[in-house]
Each structure stands twice: as structure tokens, then as C-alpha cells.
Design an enzyme around this catalytic site. Structure first.
Site, short mmCIF file in Angstrom:
data_model
loop_
_atom_site.label_atom_id
_atom_site.label_comp_id
_atom_site.label_asym_id
_atom_site.label_seq_id
_atom_site.Cartn_x
_atom_site.Cartn_y
_atom_site.Cartn_z
N ASP A 66 -18.03 -41.95 -54.50
CA ASP A 66 -16.72 -41.84 -54.58
C ASP A 66 -15.97 -40.70 -53.72
OD1 ASP A 66 -13.75 -42.79 -53.90
OD2 ASP A 66 -13.38 -43.44 -56.32
N VAL A 67 -16.30 -40.52 -52.14
CA VAL A 67 -15.80 -39.88 -51.07
C VAL A 67 -13.99 -39.81 -49.86
CG1 VAL A 67 -17.67 -39.50 -51.17
CG2 VAL A 67 -17.34 -41.24 -49.62
N LYS A 68 -14.07 -41.86 -50.40
CA LYS A 68 -12.79 -42.02 -49.04
C LYS A 68 -13.11 -41.41 -47.24
CE LYS A 68 -9.98 -43.14 -53.25
NZ LYS A 68 -10.84 -42.96 -54.00
N ARG A 69 -14.28 -40.93 -47.10
CA ARG A 69 -13.85 -41.06 -45.69
C ARG A 69 -13.68 -41.74 -45.20
NH1 ARG A 69 -15.06 -36.78 -49.15
NH2 ARG A 69 -16.58 -35.12 -49.01
N ASP A 79 -7.04 -38.71 -51.36
CA ASP A 79 -7.27 -39.47 -52.80
C ASP A 79 -5.91 -39.85 -53.57
OD1 ASP A 79 -8.70 -40.39 -55.26
OD2 ASP A 79 -10.28 -40.69 -53.75
#
Lengths: 308, 308
Positions: free
Chosen positions: A105-108, B110
């Protein structure tokens, strides 16, 4: 791992009999009391990272063989700097050895060669022999547009990995921008996600390019499902964030054999920090985590009974 | 560093006499030939990271005292895993010691405690004595909404740091989602950025909450400037990405004394990998980088002459 990610994921779901995903958010302040040493003001960052890694590996040992995948949250490792990065690699390795798929879960979200570098970092690796600490899939933010996603699609094709693109998140503020415009931005992103994943559909009929859709928006799930019929969903929001098992049903469809497919239902602190919940008071944390996972699997399975 | 970020930035711009920002994107394949060893297939990841760090530190030594800030790109460090994370910390430290402000190009986004963990990771630090490898500001993605930005605003208030929120990026795909709706999503984000930064305006009259606006959209810059009058801009797109010095003028306003204020103009590979450009052929890479920076400073300064 060159097999299609969606096929590997669906095989793991069939093997475990459920589509529960355990999020690993090792917030130092929430670790059980036996990790008090890591919170000591004099504890070194290296030691803190070691203990965060210890905790995650112990959680993995508790849940292995019961769920198909884990989702470590990068921020709680990055907060420990280079020491945290080492702990991240250790935890990802440990999860793979426990036969769990790993969704980073890095949401890059970035462009061109920068996006390609992120794809290499998490999905393909830059040097031989470092496959063990790579992820099977990552989460991505779509804000920068299609050319920020393309390098990940190429990496997924080459390496049999996957990506979950943020479509509608589970937080209150998701409405600020994701619901903007007509159609709402989230629906526009959804249409793109479907398109991006079209040539990454595996033998199971599902694509390796997924969508993050908050389970807190249960009523909308069916609309997103209709727009993205072959897109696997990652559903945050179950448990601690307030969504119930019945909220997630709209994301699933029946499969020829085995459990319904189409989504992973995530719970993070509801599982890993279950010892803090009133109903588990007095139990060792390991027992609380194990019991909470049992309950989640039972609830989700019951809710999906009608889909089966 | 508890002083307001915008005030520290504007003091640095006044000291250097220009608002040029050098992006550090240490792509292994583009490093000068004296770094060939790092590209050897047998080179360890640790050694690669060492050499990437060497290169960035040498660039910093070349440009120190001539520009106010550097912008390391996280992806090119993350691609080297935990070794890259160590190199990142070394490079950030080295930049601070060279009296450069550091804008961490991390584009994180996030929610809730996860966003807070990122803010701690890059702006505040989790353990005493680790201030040296923290950033003065970071780039952020707004896709998740206001509650994804809030924890950074709190961190900025506490620690005198800053954040640049993506508003309109410099890539072609920026139109896919950023121009969606009426008003365009980017304008909606711009209005929020103005609001988020309202109580972080420093003595210089500028806020510590900035906006990333691609210099490749020169014609729109004035519209964004009108919408966000006290918001410092970070302008990517100059040089390698095709924007010229005259494209950036609309982002600047005159200041009582010293150079015009309001934006940092970024160039990454146009400076660090200048040795690859035809006009610098035959020069040692250090000379090419130094000359390219001279040219950039001269061009930007000339273009801003009318603003002065």
C-alpha cells in the site's frame, strides 16, 4: 512470478476459501505492551524498526494459510527511515515465505521515468536476487493521468504483477475531489481503470489492474462493479472504519467453483490491534488477532452466502 | 527549523539572487561514465546506492551557494530499496550542510494516521537527533481530499516546514483528470490550496503551502496566480520538458528588494545530466552541470527582468 496476478490472487482466494485481506499498519503507539521497549524515548530507530518488523512477522505467522494476502502500509515503515525500509523488506520476505500475496500500500503516482522507477522498486526489482522483497501488487494514485499509470502496466505485463488504482477512497474527504464533475471524477477514473486493465485479463476472467473502492460507500459499489466488470476491487473501510460485511456484497460475483470472486476486503487495525477492542479485552494480543480474523472471515462468508 | 518555511525560502532566494531549483533524479542509466561501475551487472545494490549518493553529493557541491534549494526525487532512491533509503538520508544531510533547502519530491497522499506517519517521516522525524535528514518541504498529491492534507498542515505549523500540493502537473496526461469538470479539477484544488495555506502565511507575505503548477502550461500560470495570490509555486517543466524562461514569468511578482518572488523554477536532468546535451559535448560532466546552471540562472533572471 510471471503468471497473471489476478489468476494467482484468485487461486489463493480459492485455496483459503475467503477474500479477506489483512492490512499491516504497524503504528508504534498501537503495538501491544510487549513492544513497550520500542516506544522508550531512548530506543534507537534501528531497534524500533526491528520491533516493528518483529510484530508484523508475528502477525503474519498467526494469519498465514487463513487469508490469501496481506497489505503492508509503507508510511509506517518510512517513518523509521532507512531502518524502516529494511524492516519493510524483511516483512515482505516473511509474507512470501508464508505463502501470502503481498499488496504494497504505497499509493505512488508520478510520471515517465519516475513512475518507471517506482514500478521497478516495488514490482520488478533493479538487481538480480532481490525478488523476495518485491510486492505482487501495489496501490496507485491516478491524479497525474494515464501516463503516470502506463509504466506500471508495462511492469505488470512483464512480471505477472498487479496494481490497484484509487477510484473512490473510504475517507470522508474523498468527496472533495473524487466526486467533482459530471460524471464524477471517480467514474471517469473507473472507466480508465477498466481500459488500462483490458489486456491484462487472466484465465480466471479477471484483470490484474484493480480498483480501490471504499467499502464505506456500499450503495455505490454495484455502480462501480457495473462500470468495471472484470476489475478486482480492494475494499478498505471494513471494521474499524465502519463498513459491515453486508456493505461489500455488491463487489462480488459468483464463481464456477469456490468462493465468490471480485474483491479483497481489507481490515487493518481491526485485526492487528484487535487486543484494544472491548470484546477482546484480557486476551493475549495474538489470541485477539486470531479471533478477530475468525470473526471477519465468518461474517464476510455469511454475507456472501447469497452470491455463492 | 521552526521559522516559517516560506520566510526561510524567500530569504534563501534573496541570498542567491535567483529562484532556480535543481532536481536530483539520479537515474542509474544516466549517470556519467565515471559511475559505470554502478551499472555493472555484478554491482551490489549497496554499492549502487553508494554511488548514487556520491553523484548527488557531488552535484550538491557544484551548485551550493548558487541556488536556494534542491529537490531530490524519492523514486530513484526507493528503486534501490533499503540501501537507497540510506543514500536518500545521506544526500538530504549533505544538502542541509551545504546550506540548501530540501524539497522532498515524494508526492505522497494518504489518510488519517497514515498521512500523519508520512508527515512525521519527511518533516518532523520520529526519534530525536534525526533532524538532519528531514526535508524542509515535500510534494503532496491531493486526490484523497482535505483530510489527506490536514496532517501535513499540522506538521508544517509545528515544525516550520512546507508542502507543495499537485495542482496542474507538467505531463501530457495531466489533462486526463486534472482538467475534468467545471470548474476544472485543478482550479478546485487551487482554491483549496489557497484555503489550506491561509494561516501559514509568513512575514514575507507568502504561505508555506505551495502548489505544483507545470511550467509547460505558461498561458495558465497567470490564472493560477490570480486564484492563489500568496501561494508559492513549484514549476516543473523547464528545460528538458520543454518550457522556456518566458513561460514562467506569470508565476512571479515583484518584491520590495531583491529578486521577484512567488515560485521556484525546477530543472532536473537539464542540469544534473547536462553532459548528455549536444551543447556541452566534450566537457567533463561537472563543467557541463555548472555551465547549464549558469545558463538557467541567466535565462530566468533575464526573463524576470520586467517583473523586477
Amino acid at each position: 512470478m510471471t503468471r497473471n496476478f489476478a489468476d494467482r490472487l484468485n487461486a489463493a482466494i480459492a485455496r483459503c476459501g475467503n477474500a479477506c485481506l489483512v492490512g499491516l499498519d504497524p503504528h508504534l503507539e498501537l503495538l501491544p505492551s510487549e513492544f513497550d521497549d520500542a516506544r522508550d524515548v531512548h530506543c534507537s530507530r534501528a531497534r524500533r524498526a526491528q520491533r516493528v518488523g518483529d510484530f508484523c512477522c508475528q502477525v503474519i505467522d498467526l494469519i498465514a494459510e487463513r487469508v490469501p494476502a496481506v497489505k503492508p502500509q509503507s508510511a509506517f515503515f518510512e517513518v523509521l527511515g532507512a531502518d524502516g525500509a529494511q524492516a519493510w523488506e524483511r516483512v515482505v520476505c516473511h509474507a512470501h515465505r508464508a505463502n501470502l500475496l503481498v499488496i504494497g500500500d504505497v499509493k505512488r503516482g508520478d510520471i515517465a521515468s519516475t513512475a518507471a522507477a517506482y514500478a521497478t522498486a516495488f514490482l520488478e526489482g533493479s538487481t538480480p536476487g532481490e525478488r523476495e522483497h518485491l510486492c505482487d501488487a501495489v496501490t496507485l494514485s491516478p491524479f497525474l493521468g494515464a501516463d503516470s499509470i502506463d509504466p506500471f502496466l508495462s511492469a505488470c505485463r512483464r512480471s505477472g504483477t498487479g496494481a490497484y488504482v484509487l477510484v473512490r477512497t473510504s475517507n470522508k474527504g474523498s468527496a472533495d475531489f473524487q466526486r467533482h464533475g459530471e460524471p464524477e471524477l471517480s467514474f471517469l477514473v473507473a472507466d480508465k481503470v477498466k481500459q488500462w486493465g483490458a489486456d491484462l485479463v487472466g484465465e480466471s476472467g479477471w484483470s490484474s489492474i484493480g480498483a480501490v473502492v471504499g467499502a464505506t460507500h456500499g450503495a455505490e459499489l454495484r455502480a462501480f462493479r457495473e462500470r468495471m466488470p472484470r476489475t478486482p476491487f480492494l475494499l478498505p473501510g471494513y471494521g474499524a472504519q465502519g463498513a459491515s460485511a453486508s456493505d461489500v456484497v455488491g463487489a462480488f460475483t459468483s464463481s464456477a467453483s469456490g468462493p465468490p470472486l471480485g474483491a479483497l476486503v481489507n481490515s487493518s487495525r481491526g485485526i492487528t490491534f484487535a487486543y484494544r477492542d472491548a470484546q477482546h479485552r484480557g486476551k493475549p494480543w495474538q489470541r485477539a488477532t486470531s479471533d478477530a480474523l475468525d470473526t471477519m472471515i465468518r461474517e464476510i462468508t455469511a454475507a456472501l452466502g447469497a452470491v455463492r
